[in-house]
Structure formats: structure tokens, C-alpha cells
Design an enzyme around this catalytic site. Structure first.
Site, short mmCIF file in Angstrom:
data_model
loop_
_atom_site.label_atom_id
_atom_site.label_comp_id
_atom_site.label_asym_id
_atom_site.label_seq_id
_atom_site.Cartn_x
_atom_site.Cartn_y
_atom_site.Cartn_z
N VAL A 79 0.84 -1.20 0.00
CA VAL A 79 0.00 0.00 0.00
C VAL A 79 0.88 1.26 0.00
O VAL A 79 0.58 2.23 -0.69
CB VAL A 79 -0.96 0.01 1.21
CG1 VAL A 79 -1.76 1.31 1.27
CG2 VAL A 79 -1.90 -1.19 1.16
N CYS A 80 1.97 1.23 0.75
CA CYS A 80 2.82 2.41 0.95
C CYS A 80 3.30 3.06 -0.36
O CYS A 80 3.20 4.28 -0.49
CB CYS A 80 3.98 2.07 1.86
SG CYS A 80 3.46 1.51 3.50
N PRO A 81 3.80 2.29 -1.34
CA PRO A 81 4.28 2.99 -2.54
C PRO A 81 3.16 3.66 -3.33
O PRO A 81 3.40 4.66 -4.00
CB PRO A 81 4.96 1.89 -3.36
CG PRO A 81 4.38 0.62 -2.86
CD PRO A 81 4.06 0.85 -1.41
N GLU B 29 0.67 5.30 -2.01
CA GLU B 29 0.48 6.59 -1.35
C GLU B 29 1.63 7.54 -1.65
O GLU B 29 1.41 8.72 -1.93
CB GLU B 29 0.40 6.41 0.16
CG GLU B 29 -0.79 5.64 0.63
CD GLU B 29 -0.81 5.56 2.12
OE1 GLU B 29 -1.83 5.95 2.71
OE2 GLU B 29 0.20 5.13 2.72
N ILE B 30 2.85 7.04 -1.57
CA ILE B 30 4.02 7.88 -1.82
C ILE B 30 3.95 8.43 -3.24
O ILE B 30 4.17 9.62 -3.47
CB ILE B 30 5.32 7.10 -1.56
CG1 ILE B 30 5.41 6.73 -0.08
CG2 ILE B 30 6.53 7.91 -1.99
CD1 ILE B 30 6.48 5.71 0.26
#
Length: 179
Positions: free
Chosen positions: A51-53, A55-56
Site C-alpha cells: 500500500v505504501c508505494p 500513497e508515496i
């Protein structure tokens, strides 16, 4: 957890700011680095996740819109600057990030903010901090749910009006007037 009206904690951390060579890949970032600017500081759980990439990249795609509002974006996790560097080199969407990735490896900033999870990683939290260092917006989601950078920008726009803004207000629309 710190919230609206609280002072954003003092911090000094290493950050990954590039990928070209070790001499320019890292920088020290602290409260004075972007003095007088708004900050959008978003924390994510871990590098090399799913999920993190998304959002980034979402924040990176909107970086110029934040800059146009005199707001510096800072991404942060409890991973080291070296892990950030390896991830940026490995992930095509992260290679050319226009903002620093803070490495809170001592977990001092996440602890001071109250967003260090029981698992030892940062919660998925976003803070809008005004030029005086006061937290004006906090947004936290479950680790499995990505946040919406457009909503963060909408709230920044509303905060910068210093007016009353109704539900779903967008920049350029009328604000509320007290009769």
C-alpha cells in the site's frame, strides 16, 4: 497521539533525498529546514510493502500543487535512510521522488507524535503543520487502507483561507459567512 493545536515535536533525522550517489543521497532534516512553510508530514508503516508505494506516488504526483501552496511534503517511516535508498532504487515509482523520505530509526518522532504502533512501526498518519509549527490537521487510517492525497490538499486549501469552509468545499468556492 498529538492532535490539532499541539506543537509538532522537535526532530532531527537523516533523510533520503536522491539516489544518484551516496554523497548526495542523504541529508539532515529538522524543524528549521523548512522554517516558515507549511508541512505535510505523512508516515507509512514500512518500505518494500504494497500500500505504501501507492500513497508515496500519490503524494509525489501532487507535489507541485503542495509547493504552489508553500507546503513541503515529507514522507516518513521507521526504516533507515539506507533502506529508503534501496527501495527507491528498486521501485520504479519511487526513483524520482521530489520530496525527502525521513528515517525515524530511533523512533523518537513517531513516539513523540503518539503514532508508533505496538508492532514497532509508524501508523499510517498524516499531519498538516502550519508555518508556526502547530498541527492543524491529523488523518490516520488503518494500515491496510491507503489515504487520499487529494483530500489532504483540499484541507490545506481550506486551512489557508482562514475562513469557515463547508463540507466538501474546494478552492475557489464560497466560504461560509456568519450572519
Amino acid at each position: 497521539m498529538l492532535t490539532i493545536g499541539d506543537k509538532f515535536p522537535q526532530f532531527k533525522v537523516k533523510a533520503t533525498v536522491g539516489i544518484d550517489n551516496l554523497g548526495t543521497a542523504f541529508a539532515d532534516i529538522d524543524n528549521e529546514t523548512y522554517k516558515g512553510k507549511w508541512l505535510c508530514v505523512f508516515f507509512y508503516p514500512k518500505d518494500f510493502t504494497f500500500v505504501c508505494p501507492t500513497e508515496i506516488k500519490g503524494f509525489a504526483d501532487m507535489n507541485q500543487q503542495f509547493l504552489d501552496r508553500d507546503c513541503q511534503i515529507l514522507a516518513a517511516s521507521t526504516d533507515s535512510e539506507f533502506v529508503h535508498l534501496a527501495w527507491r532504487k528498486d521501485h520504479k515509482d519511487l526513483r524520482d521522488l521530489p520530496f525527502p523520505m525521513l528515517a525515524d530509526i530511533k523512533k523518537e518522532l513517531t513516539t513523540a507524535l503518539g503514532i508508533l504502533g505496538e508492532d514497532g512501526v509508524a501508523q499510517r498518519a498524516t499531519f498538516l503543520v502550519d508555518p508556526d509549527g502547530i498541527i492543524r490537521f491529523v488523518y490516520v487510517t488503518d494500515g491496510s487502507v491507503g489515504r487520499n492525497p487529494q483530500e489532504v490538499l483540499r484541507v490545506l486549501d481550506a486551512l489557508q483561507t482562514d475562513e469557515l469552509c463547508p463540507c466538501n468545499w474546494h478552492k475557489g468556492e464560497e466560504t461560509l459567512k456568519v450572519a
